[in-house]
Design a protein around this motif. Structure first.
Motif, short mmCIF file in Angstrom:
data_model
loop_
_atom_site.label_atom_id
_atom_site.label_comp_id
_atom_site.label_asym_id
_atom_site.label_seq_id
_atom_site.Cartn_x
_atom_site.Cartn_y
_atom_site.Cartn_z
N VAL A 100 53.15 47.62 38.91
CA VAL A 100 52.89 48.24 37.59
C VAL A 100 54.21 48.65 36.93
O VAL A 100 54.20 49.16 35.81
CB VAL A 100 51.97 49.49 37.70
N ASP A 101 55.34 48.37 37.57
CA ASP A 101 56.64 48.80 37.05
C ASP A 101 56.85 48.35 35.61
O ASP A 101 56.65 47.19 35.30
CB ASP A 101 57.77 48.19 37.89
N PRO A 109 47.17 53.98 37.28
CA PRO A 109 46.74 52.65 37.74
C PRO A 109 46.10 52.66 39.12
O PRO A 109 45.31 51.77 39.43
CB PRO A 109 48.04 51.83 37.74
N PHE A 110 46.42 53.67 39.93
CA PHE A 110 45.86 53.71 41.28
C PHE A 110 44.68 54.67 41.39
O PHE A 110 44.42 55.27 42.42
CB PHE A 110 46.97 54.01 42.31
N GLU A 111 43.97 54.80 40.29
CA GLU A 111 42.72 55.54 40.27
C GLU A 111 41.76 54.77 39.37
O GLU A 111 42.01 54.63 38.18
CB GLU A 111 42.96 56.95 39.71
N VAL A 119 35.97 49.48 33.43
CA VAL A 119 36.66 50.23 34.48
C VAL A 119 38.12 49.79 34.46
O VAL A 119 38.41 48.58 34.44
CB VAL A 119 36.05 49.95 35.87
N PHE A 120 39.03 50.78 34.42
CA PHE A 120 40.47 50.50 34.38
C PHE A 120 41.09 50.81 35.73
O PHE A 120 40.67 51.73 36.43
CB PHE A 120 41.15 51.36 33.30
N GLU A 383 44.85 47.01 33.18
CA GLU A 383 43.93 46.02 33.76
C GLU A 383 42.53 46.61 33.79
O GLU A 383 42.33 47.75 34.20
CB GLU A 383 44.40 45.68 35.19
N TRP A 384 41.54 45.84 33.33
CA TRP A 384 40.18 46.36 33.28
C TRP A 384 39.18 45.29 33.69
O TRP A 384 39.50 44.10 33.71
CB TRP A 384 39.84 46.90 31.88
N VAL A 385 37.98 45.77 34.02
CA VAL A 385 36.87 44.86 34.30
C VAL A 385 35.65 45.47 33.64
O VAL A 385 35.49 46.70 33.59
CB VAL A 385 36.67 44.68 35.82
#
Ligand SMILES: [Zn+2]
Length: 407
Positions: A100-101, A109-111, A119-120, A383-385
């Motif tokens: 994610v840098d 990003p890590f949640e 959902v991200f 990033e999402w879904v």
């Protein structure tokens, strides 16, 4: 993204979160919560999943990288009759995610963060949600009683060239595990994919000879020679585009040729000694990347006599960077038919991006690809879904249980 969508509309507002109605929601949150960027160890995640699977009675095997910092997990739930090796279904996913840098994220990003119908989080599309959904359905598979073995194949280092899974596959082949097939949950929008292209890439290194740029005939210009070879590649790419062969089931229906990086020269007043560039073929099954490479190599070597007339220590050399096989599991294969049943449609397609499916296929395990989210959403900031995609993935698992369970 639609060009008319304002960028701000794509940005999540972390204040407006609520949990979606999904069986796998807690599992997705757990997996996304481990930072498994490819350069980091994935052992914390693997240990957590292993403990979870073993608590449900799975037999777990780990294969490690050379430094023992990363592991693949292969887990087996035997069928009710004790069969643990033949005719099983493999649910396959990679555990690593891209960095994610430098990316502008609006949530952690890590949640995994649910906002409205999305959902991200890093990996929600590529590809922790599929693995999480499979894991969350374990109690249901077991409650209904397995008629076939169920395996999980969770790998490391997919994002840096499908490096890890080879050891897992070697191990299961050696132990005589013969699954019916493998479902790789890379993002396909939950469409069934039965084939993808192969990829082979090289670095070309041109060594010329330095001279003052007022004396160009005394030098060998590595940048200009490299550009001639790149032009050869460009012409190959045009020929594939204009003349095929074609397979219109693919999103890009012909073999592509691409140069992605070039480095060379130091100053305008110096004839450059060195230039290197990286190129790749993403080929259809009927185009042989080694033949294409031979063509490029032959073209390049034609420059040598002219180069060596000026300086004897000049050369043009190639290093193989990566090779990943393509695959084509025909739409009528058992695993493809099972995938069609689970998806409730006979539609199936082919894609241009590579996955671990090609390696399973090459080892004699027929593979299909089907997972939630779209490849265009992978590797991006935010990033999402779509929650709807996750619901479709759960419906897929439920129908899979209908087909592999006794009750
Ligand atoms: Zn992936």
């Amino acid at each position: 993204m639609n060009a008319s969508t304002p960028l701000t509309a794509m940005r999540p507002d972390p204040a407006a979160t609520d949990a979606p109605d999904l069986l796998a929601w807690e599992m997705i949150r757990t997996l996304v919560g481990f930072d498994t960027t490819s350069r980091e160890s994935n052992l914390a995640l693997i240990d957590w999943i292993r403990a979870y699977l073993e608590s449900h009675g799975a037999d777990c095997l780990l294969t490690f990288d050379d430094d023992k910092r990363k592991a693949n997990l292969f887990a087996t739930f035997a069928a009710q009759d004790g069969n643990a090796t033949s005719g099983g279904i493999v649910l396959s996913g990679h555990t690593d995610v891209v960095p994610v840098d430098g990316q502008p994220w609006d949530t952690n990003p890590f949640e995994a963060t649910a906002i409205g119908d999305r959902v991200f989080g890093r990996g929600v599309t590529d590809m922790k949600s599929f693995s999480a959904t499979g894991l969350a359905f374990v109690p249901e598979f077991l409650r209904r009683g397995l008629r076939r073995p169920l395996h999980f194949a969770l790998s490391y280092d997919e994002e840096v060239g499908c490096i890890g899974v080879g050891r897992l596959i070697d191990d299961i082949v050696r132990r005589g595990v013969r699954p019916l097939g493998c479902i790789v949950g890379e993002p396909t929008g939950m469409e069934l994919v039965v084939a993808h292209k192969g990829k082979k890439s090289w670095r070309c290194r041109v060594r010329g000879h330095e001279a003052h740029s007022s004396l160009t005939p005394h030098g060998v210009n590595a940048v200009q020679l490299a550009c001639e070879i790149v032009t050869c590649l460009t012409n190959m790419a045009r020929a594939f585009r204009d003349q095929g062969g074609y397979d219109h089931a693919y999103d890009v229906p012909y073999t592509t040729v691409h140069t992605g990086v070039i480095r060379g020269g130091t100053a305008l007043n110096i004839v450059p000694r060195d230039c290197s560039f990286d190129f790749e073929f993403r080929h259809l099954p009927f185009d042989d990347p080694d033949e294409l490479f031979a063509e490029v190599n032959e073209y390049a070597q034609r420059f040598l006599p002219e180069m060596r007339k000026v300086a004897s220590n000049t050369h043009i050399e190639f290093d193989l960077l990566s090779a990943s096989p393509g695959f084509d599991t025909h739409g009528e294969s058992d695993i493809a038919l099972l995938g069609q049943d689970c998806n409730g449609t006979s539609d199936h397609g082919k894609v241009s991006f590579g996955t671990e499916a090609g390696l399973f296929h090459a080892a004699g395990v027929p593979a299909i690809i089907c997972g939630p989210g779209h490849i265009a959403q992978a590797h991006q900031p935010n990033e999402w879904v779509a929650v709807d995609q996750l619901a479709r993935c759960e419906a897929f698992m439920r129908r899979l249980a209908d087909r592999v369970c006794a009750a």
